[in-house]
Write an enzyme that holds these catalytic residues in place. Structure first.
Site, mmCIF file in Angstrom:
data_model
loop_
_atom_site.group_PDB
_atom_site.id
_atom_site.type_symbol
_atom_site.label_atom_id
_atom_site.label_comp_id
_atom_site.label_asym_id
_atom_site.label_seq_id
_atom_site.Cartn_x
_atom_site.Cartn_y
_atom_site.Cartn_z
ATOM 1 N N ARG A 27 44.147 61.995 22.891
ATOM 2 C CA ARG A 27 45.615 61.758 22.968
ATOM 3 C C ARG A 27 46.234 60.675 22.413
ATOM 4 O O ARG A 27 45.441 59.621 22.361
ATOM 5 C CB ARG A 27 45.757 61.857 24.504
ATOM 6 N N CYS A 48 44.369 21.005 31.905
ATOM 7 C CA CYS A 48 43.176 22.041 32.513
ATOM 8 C C CYS A 48 42.501 21.451 33.897
ATOM 9 O O CYS A 48 42.015 20.204 33.985
ATOM 10 C CB CYS A 48 42.060 22.536 31.797
ATOM 11 N N CYS A 51 38.761 20.763 33.613
ATOM 12 C CA CYS A 51 37.857 19.902 32.526
ATOM 13 C C CYS A 51 37.549 18.610 32.963
ATOM 14 O O CYS A 51 38.180 18.006 34.288
ATOM 15 C CB CYS A 51 38.864 19.711 31.518
ATOM 16 N N ASN A 73 35.473 25.222 46.431
ATOM 17 C CA ASN A 73 36.778 25.846 46.114
ATOM 18 C C ASN A 73 37.902 25.259 46.896
ATOM 19 O O ASN A 73 37.739 25.187 48.054
ATOM 20 C CB ASN A 73 36.879 27.555 46.407
ATOM 21 N N HIS A 109 35.829 23.403 27.186
ATOM 22 C CA HIS A 109 37.037 24.090 27.566
ATOM 23 C C HIS A 109 36.718 25.338 26.938
ATOM 24 O O HIS A 109 37.361 26.340 27.388
ATOM 25 C CB HIS A 109 38.081 23.447 27.293
ATOM 26 N N ASN A 147 35.444 36.109 37.007
ATOM 27 C CA ASN A 147 36.755 37.010 36.263
ATOM 28 C C ASN A 147 37.072 36.250 35.036
ATOM 29 O O ASN A 147 37.549 34.986 35.158
ATOM 30 C CB ASN A 147 37.967 36.725 37.474
ATOM 31 N N SER A 155 42.322 32.456 36.998
ATOM 32 C CA SER A 155 43.603 31.309 37.218
ATOM 33 C C SER A 155 43.372 30.232 36.194
ATOM 34 O O SER A 155 44.541 29.287 35.919
ATOM 35 C CB SER A 155 43.450 30.735 38.698
ATOM 36 N N HIS A 158 39.371 27.834 31.537
ATOM 37 C CA HIS A 158 38.221 27.056 31.460
ATOM 38 C C HIS A 158 37.061 27.832 31.900
ATOM 39 O O HIS A 158 37.079 28.407 33.100
ATOM 40 C CB HIS A 158 38.136 25.766 32.189
ATOM 41 N N HIS A 160 34.472 29.653 33.843
ATOM 42 C CA HIS A 160 33.705 29.191 35.120
ATOM 43 C C HIS A 160 33.630 30.534 35.855
ATOM 44 O O HIS A 160 34.014 31.684 35.746
ATOM 45 C CB HIS A 160 34.810 28.625 35.934
ATOM 46 N N GLN A 162 32.569 31.945 40.442
ATOM 47 C CA GLN A 162 32.999 31.537 41.536
ATOM 48 C C GLN A 162 31.610 32.367 42.561
ATOM 49 O O GLN A 162 30.879 32.945 41.898
ATOM 50 C CB GLN A 162 34.210 32.174 42.279
ATOM 51 N N GLU A 176 25.480 49.954 48.421
ATOM 52 C CA GLU A 176 24.566 49.698 47.677
ATOM 53 C C GLU A 176 23.249 49.539 48.500
ATOM 54 O O GLU A 176 22.162 50.301 48.116
ATOM 55 C CB GLU A 176 24.504 48.503 46.823
ATOM 56 N N HIS A 275 24.379 41.344 42.073
ATOM 57 C CA HIS A 275 24.085 42.134 43.552
ATOM 58 C C HIS A 275 22.533 41.856 43.708
ATOM 59 O O HIS A 275 21.684 42.575 42.881
ATOM 60 C CB HIS A 275 24.459 43.539 43.396
ATOM 61 N N HIS A 293 26.672 43.581 37.293
ATOM 62 C CA HIS A 293 27.576 44.529 36.920
ATOM 63 C C HIS A 293 28.565 43.624 36.065
ATOM 64 O O HIS A 293 29.094 42.809 36.364
ATOM 65 C CB HIS A 293 28.600 45.262 38.157
ATOM 66 N N LYS A 306 42.312 49.923 30.280
ATOM 67 C CA LYS A 306 42.276 50.920 31.102
ATOM 68 C C LYS A 306 42.851 50.655 32.686
ATOM 69 O O LYS A 306 42.753 49.788 33.265
ATOM 70 C CB LYS A 306 40.549 51.472 31.467
ATOM 71 N N GLU A 312 43.209 58.005 39.775
ATOM 72 C CA GLU A 312 42.144 57.203 39.940
ATOM 73 C C GLU A 312 42.405 56.267 41.429
ATOM 74 O O GLU A 312 41.420 56.275 42.372
ATOM 75 C CB GLU A 312 41.912 56.135 39.106
ATOM 76 N N GLN A 318 38.354 58.107 37.016
ATOM 77 C CA GLN A 318 38.190 59.143 36.055
ATOM 78 C C GLN A 318 38.050 58.251 34.730
ATOM 79 O O GLN A 318 38.554 56.935 34.727
ATOM 80 C CB GLN A 318 39.501 60.183 35.943
#
Length: 335
Positions: A27, A48, A51, A73, A109, A147, A155, A158, A160, A162, A176, A275, A293, A306, A312, A318
């Site tokens: 498509r 930052c 840093c 945190n 950094h 992330n 956020s 730099h 990192h 968590q 699982e 995990h 993962h 995506k 979904e 999907q």
């Protein structure tokens, strides 16, 4: 042989299904596009908050750290104080306790896991293992994750990760655990051990392997270039990793992650997470196999992602690009 027609694949770790629609890759695309973010970041950014020597958003000042740097945190999602406990047979609330930490991979950094030296990645691996052991002595579950990239909600640019440790098992970990426990009860071997052995027989989904790890695009992958990293051998948690396993983990990350970056010539975004056997299980965890993962959102280029929308969100996950085709693309970028 990959089925060219629509079909569903079962996620062995959750019991849920993924709808695969290979024919949709033909498509045309006229959806969202945006310019890729600049990849050339400085070694130190005075603005930052991660840093060395800079002030964090919570008011603390970072030390002049030289390796990995771990701190509580400043805005944790979990606290040691518990919340409400409420159940009126319809609406249910349960207390949730825990603690959260941030792991700065390096004072540099610009040093993502893909760009770090082997020595730098190994320091991160050792930190993961130490934190899992430490927090696992006090909490039921330890979730280590990253992330990467603004597209994934990071956020700070730099590099990192968590850690969220909790007094409960998160829903996905619970699924699982149940699926792996059921398989072990029926077959007498860990589910992911069986998956690894099958993929080692010459699968189209194999990406890389060494003595202690394999990297694959799982048969049930939901995200376009999703990958699964599985420990070889009876390894249940990060702290179970020996010297050779840690060295090989650093090595295979140094193979997989730069291939991601080369795939679309970009600082490849993803959410990744470890995990391992929940610590509340103690030693009763023979059904578990340590794994990580990687969920990257990119689909066709550095600026086409995506989106989990429509079917979904309302039906089931999907995907258009088959896991085998995705693996072929990633293998083509491995050096």
């Amino acid at each position: 042989m990959t089925d060219p027609l629509p079909h569903r694949r079962k996620n062995l770790l959750t019991g849920e299904y993924v709808l695969v629609s290979p024919q949709r890759m033909a498509r045309p695309w006229q959806g969202e596009r945006k310019n890729d973010q600049a990849q050339n970041r400085p070694l130190h950014d005075p603005d930052c908050y991660l840093c060395p020597t800079n002030a964090r958003s919570g008011g603390e000042t970072n030390p002049d750290y030289e390796g990995t740097f771990v701190f509580p945190n400043d805005f944790p999602a979990l606290l040691e104080e518990s919340g409400s406990d409420f159940d009126d047979d319809l609406f249910v609330e349960k207390p949730a306790r825990g603690e959260a930490r941030v792991i700065c991979y390096s004072p540099d950094h610009s040093a993502t896991l893909a760009r770090m030296t082997g020595e730098g990645r190994r320091a991160v691996v050792d930190t993961w293992c130490d934190i899992s052991s430490d927090l696992g002595s006090r909490w039921a579950n330890v979730q280590i994750f990253e992330n990467k990239g603004a597209m994934m909600g990071a956020s700070s640019p730099h590099p990192h990760g968590q850690v969220w440790a909790s007094d409960f098992l998160p829903s996905t970990v619970q699924k699982e655990d149940e699926r792996q426990r059921d398989y072990y009860g029926m077959r007498g071997e860990p589910l992911l051990g069986a998956v690894a052995e099958r993929e080692l027989q010459g699968s189209e989904r194999m990406l890389a392997q060494n003595e202690h790890w394999i990297a694959i695009v799982p048969h049930w992958a939901a995200w376009p270039f999703e990958t699964l990293l599985i420990a070889r051998g009876e390894i249940r948690r990060l702290e179970d990793l020996g010297e050779g396993s840690r060295a090989d983990l650093s090595e295979i990350l140094g193979t997989l992650l730069p291939a991601y970056d080369r795939l679309f010539d970009t600082d490849f975004p993803y959410s990744m997470g470890w995990h391992g056997a929940p610590h509340e299980l103690g030693k009763e965890c023979a059904h578990w196999r340590l794994h990580a993962h990687f969920y990257p959102p990119l689909l066709r280029s550095a600026d086409i992602r995506k989106h989990m929308v429509g079917f979904e969100l309302l039906g089931e996950t999907q995907r258009d690009l088959t896991p085998e085709a995705a693996a072929e693309r990633i293998r083509g970028e491995i050096r």
